[in-house]
Design a protein around this motif. Structure first.
Motif, short mmCIF file in Angstrom:
data_model
loop_
_atom_site.label_atom_id
_atom_site.label_comp_id
_atom_site.label_asym_id
_atom_site.label_seq_id
_atom_site.Cartn_x
_atom_site.Cartn_y
_atom_site.Cartn_z
N GLU A 91 1.15 -6.11 -10.44
CA GLU A 91 1.15 -6.01 -9.25
C GLU A 91 1.88 -4.73 -8.84
O GLU A 91 1.33 -4.14 -7.82
CB GLU A 91 1.79 -7.15 -8.44
CG GLU A 91 0.73 -8.34 -8.35
CD GLU A 91 1.33 -9.60 -7.83
OE1 GLU A 91 2.61 -9.59 -7.33
OE2 GLU A 91 0.71 -10.59 -7.86
N HIS A 95 -0.91 -2.13 -6.95
CA HIS A 95 -0.76 -2.24 -5.38
C HIS A 95 -0.70 -1.15 -4.64
O HIS A 95 -1.51 -0.68 -3.60
CB HIS A 95 0.22 -3.46 -4.79
CG HIS A 95 -0.11 -4.88 -4.89
ND1 HIS A 95 0.63 -5.83 -4.80
CD2 HIS A 95 -1.32 -5.60 -5.39
CE1 HIS A 95 0.01 -7.01 -5.07
NE2 HIS A 95 -1.28 -6.66 -5.24
N SER A 124 0.61 -9.14 2.36
CA SER A 124 1.04 -8.12 1.45
C SER A 124 1.65 -6.86 2.07
O SER A 124 2.19 -5.98 1.63
CB SER A 124 -0.48 -7.47 1.26
OG SER A 124 -1.21 -6.72 2.30
#
Length: 207
Positions: A91, A95, A124
């Motif tokens: 991630e 991301h 998020s």
């Protein structure tokens, strides 16, 4: 369209599973609005030849690649779900790249506003980069029914997804606009058309 003054404002579109956000997104595209989907962007950043894919292969080994050099998603999914630390690493790698990809793409939009679709828009933190938020909402039972029909999954799996997603109230608290999608798709499209005309009157996403 070189001047920054012309860059489009960004509408964040979100909703829980089975709410109808994909149908809403389709309508925006039909209306000529530039749209990017978080899931789509997540696929772009790991295409062969992109640095992210090389980093993933280096960390997890060639087993996460298919014969044609594409990412073997199911192999990677198994590895990261078994190990929270590996998932966090992935991630942390993806991301920022996904965010960069999305907002670079949206900034090139020729429409007065652009739409960013993400099921995890609020969770998020990416909603902070949007100027306005539209939530497609639906009663829990209806979301459940639609998801079961569409995915053929069992109710327990759907409930697990519900639990992992943001509570409805929290999502609605962030919303500037809400469409309660408890009728048919034709009605949903009419709501999107109505909002679209309203959005065209906005400067920077606010009245």
């Amino acid at each position: 369209m070189t001047s920054a003054a012309h860059s489009p404002w960004i509408l964040g579109l979100t909703g829980g599973i089975g709410s109808g956000k994909s149908a809403a997104a389709e309508r925006f595209v039909e209306l000529g609005v530039h749209l990017v989907d978080a899931d789509q962007a997540a696929r772009w950043v790991v295409e062969p030849g992109r640095p992210a894919l090389a980093s993933i292969a280096e960390r997890f080994g060639a087993g996460v690649l298919l014969d044609d050099g594409q990412l073997n998603r199911s192999a990677l999914r198994e590895l990261i779900f078994a190990d929270p630390e590996q998932r966090r690493w992935l991630e942390a790698l993806l991301h920022p790249l996904i965010g960069q990809e999305i907002f670079t793409y949206l900034a090139k939009a020729e429409s007065p506003y652009a739409v960013y679709v993400s099921p995890l828009l609020i969770e998020s933190g990416q909603y902070a980069k949007t100027q306005r938020i539209l939530v497609i909402d639906a009663p829990h039972e209806l979301q459940m029914q639609r998801t079961l029909q569409r995915d053929g999954t069992n109710p327990a799996q759907v409930e697990a997804i519900f639990k992992a997603q943001l509570k409805r109230e929290d999502r609605l608290r962030h919303a500037d606009d809400v469409v309660v999608n408890d009728r048919d798709v034709l009605w949903l499209r009419e709501q999107i058309d109505r909002l679209h005309h309203f959005y065209l009157t906005l400067k920077g996403g606010q009245p």
